[in-house]
Each structure stands twice: as C-alpha cells, then as structure tokens.
Write a protein that holds these residues in place. Structure first.
Motif, PDB file in Angstrom:
ATOM      1  N   ILE A   4      -9.900 -10.550   3.418  1.00 27.81           N
ATOM      2  CA  ILE A   4      -8.488 -10.652   3.823  1.00 27.81           C
ATOM      3  C   ILE A   4      -8.371 -11.608   5.004  1.00 27.81           C
ATOM      4  CG2 ILE A   4      -6.531  -9.389   4.837  1.00 27.81           C
ATOM      5  CD1 ILE A   4      -7.417  -6.960   3.230  1.00 27.81           C
ATOM      6  N   ALA A  14      -0.964  -8.481   4.085  1.00 27.21           N
ATOM      7  CA  ALA A  14      -1.521  -7.196   4.493  1.00 27.21           C
ATOM      8  C   ALA A  14      -0.613  -6.519   5.508  1.00 27.21           C
ATOM      9  CB  ALA A  14      -2.923  -7.376   5.048  1.00 27.21           C
ATOM     10  N   ASP A  17       2.656  -5.662   2.931  1.00 30.08           N
ATOM     11  CA  ASP A  17       2.418  -4.863   1.714  1.00 30.08           C
ATOM     12  C   ASP A  17       0.913  -4.670   1.521  1.00 30.08           C
ATOM     13  OD1 ASP A  17       2.680  -3.527  -0.644  1.00 30.08           O
ATOM     14  OD2 ASP A  17       3.625  -5.164  -1.755  1.00 30.08           O
ATOM     15  N   PRO A  18       0.317  -3.711   2.244  1.00 26.56           N
ATOM     16  CA  PRO A  18      -1.129  -3.529   2.156  1.00 26.56           C
ATOM     17  C   PRO A  18      -1.599  -3.098   0.751  1.00 26.56           C
ATOM     18  CG  PRO A  18      -0.156  -1.864   3.602  1.00 26.56           C
ATOM     19  CD  PRO A  18       0.931  -2.791   3.179  1.00 26.56           C
ATOM     20  N   LYS A  19      -0.753  -2.372   0.015  1.00 27.14           N
ATOM     21  CA  LYS A  19      -1.152  -1.955  -1.347  1.00 27.14           C
ATOM     22  C   LYS A  19      -1.296  -3.157  -2.271  1.00 27.14           C
ATOM     23  CE  LYS A  19       0.691   2.706  -1.373  1.00 27.14           C
ATOM     24  NZ  LYS A  19       1.606   3.627  -2.013  1.00 27.14           N
ATOM     25  N   VAL A  21      -2.095  -6.219  -1.418  1.00 26.32           N
ATOM     26  CA  VAL A  21      -3.323  -6.919  -1.026  1.00 26.32           C
ATOM     27  C   VAL A  21      -4.529  -6.190  -1.612  1.00 26.32           C
ATOM     28  CG1 VAL A  21      -4.787  -7.574   0.921  1.00 26.32           C
ATOM     29  CG2 VAL A  21      -2.319  -7.924   1.042  1.00 26.32           C
ATOM     30  N   LYS A  22      -4.508  -4.878  -1.516  1.00 27.50           N
ATOM     31  CA  LYS A  22      -5.604  -4.085  -2.065  1.00 27.50           C
ATOM     32  C   LYS A  22      -5.725  -4.315  -3.580  1.00 27.50           C
ATOM     33  CE  LYS A  22      -7.437   0.580  -1.966  1.00 27.50           C
ATOM     34  NZ  LYS A  22      -7.204   1.956  -1.564  1.00 27.50           N
TER      35      LYS A  22
END
Length: 135
Positions: A4, A14, A17-19, A21-22
């Motif tokens: 990242i 990140a 919207d961290p989800k 990126v995951k």
C-alpha cells in the motif's frame, strides 16, 4: 501495508475506503497465484510435450526396424513358398516317373513270363515232334 505504501493511489484510497484497498490487494494476490499456477501448468505441458516427442522418436525408430524385419520376413516367406512349390513339383514328377517305371517293370515281367511260356511250349513241341518221329 508495505504494498500500500509503495503505491500512492492506494495510500489515498486506504484513507477513505480501506475495504476496497484490501479487496484490490487480495485480487492482486489472487492474480499472482493464478499467474504462478499458469506458469507451472505451461511448464508441465512443455515437459509432457518433450516426453511425448522423445517417445515418438523412439517408437518411430522401432517402427522402422519392425517394418524392415517384416519386409525381410515377407521376402523370406515368398522364397520359401517358391521353394516348396518347386519341391512339390519335383515330388509329383518323381511319383509320375515311379508309376511309369512300375508299369514298365510289370510289362517286362509279363513279357518275360510270356517268353518263358512260349519257350517252354516250343520246347514241348520240339520234344513231342522228336518223340513222334522216333516212335
């Protein structure tokens, strides 16, 4: 996290919207595994192709030898059949000659018997003639 940090867009994403990126990283990881499986699959196929080419070459050589042997055996078979036919003709000629000689022997025996009978008859006639003239 390391990945990242290497990509600026992902760093920005990140934060918001961290989800997502995951999920992007999971997809990348999945794509990398898929690419690795594909590479292994292609390597395995190439190995199989090499093995099959080697086997094809070996079988082709065997086929050539077997075809040569077969041709030789076919020629030998023709030669033996020809010799057998010649021997059968010789046997037939020998049998015919044997029959002809047997018939000739029989004829000569009959002729000899006939001559012996004729000679005896002549001797008897001469004997009778000489006894009649003396008596």
């Amino acid at each position: 996290m390391k990945k990242i940090m290497e990509n600026e867009k992902l760093v920005e994403m990140a934060m918001t919207d961290p989800k997502r990126v995951k999920r992007i990283l999971a997809n990348r990881h999945s794509a990398a595994r898929s690419k690795e499986r594909k590479t292994r699959y292609i390597a395995e196929l190439e190995r199989k192709v090499q093995t099959l080419q080697t086997e094809t070459t070996k079988l082709s050589t065997q086929l050539t030898f077997l075809q040569r042997d077969s041709a030789g055996l076919t020629n030998q078979n023709h030669e033996l059949r020809f010799r057998l036919q010649a021997m059968e003709q010789q046997a037939q000629l020998r049998d015919a000659l044997n029959e002809a000689l047997t018939a000739e022997v029989q004829r000569l025996k009959l002729a000899a018997t006939g001559l012996a009978d004729a000679h005896r008859a002549k001797s008897l006639n001469q004997l009778q003639s000489s006894t009649e003239t003396t008596g």
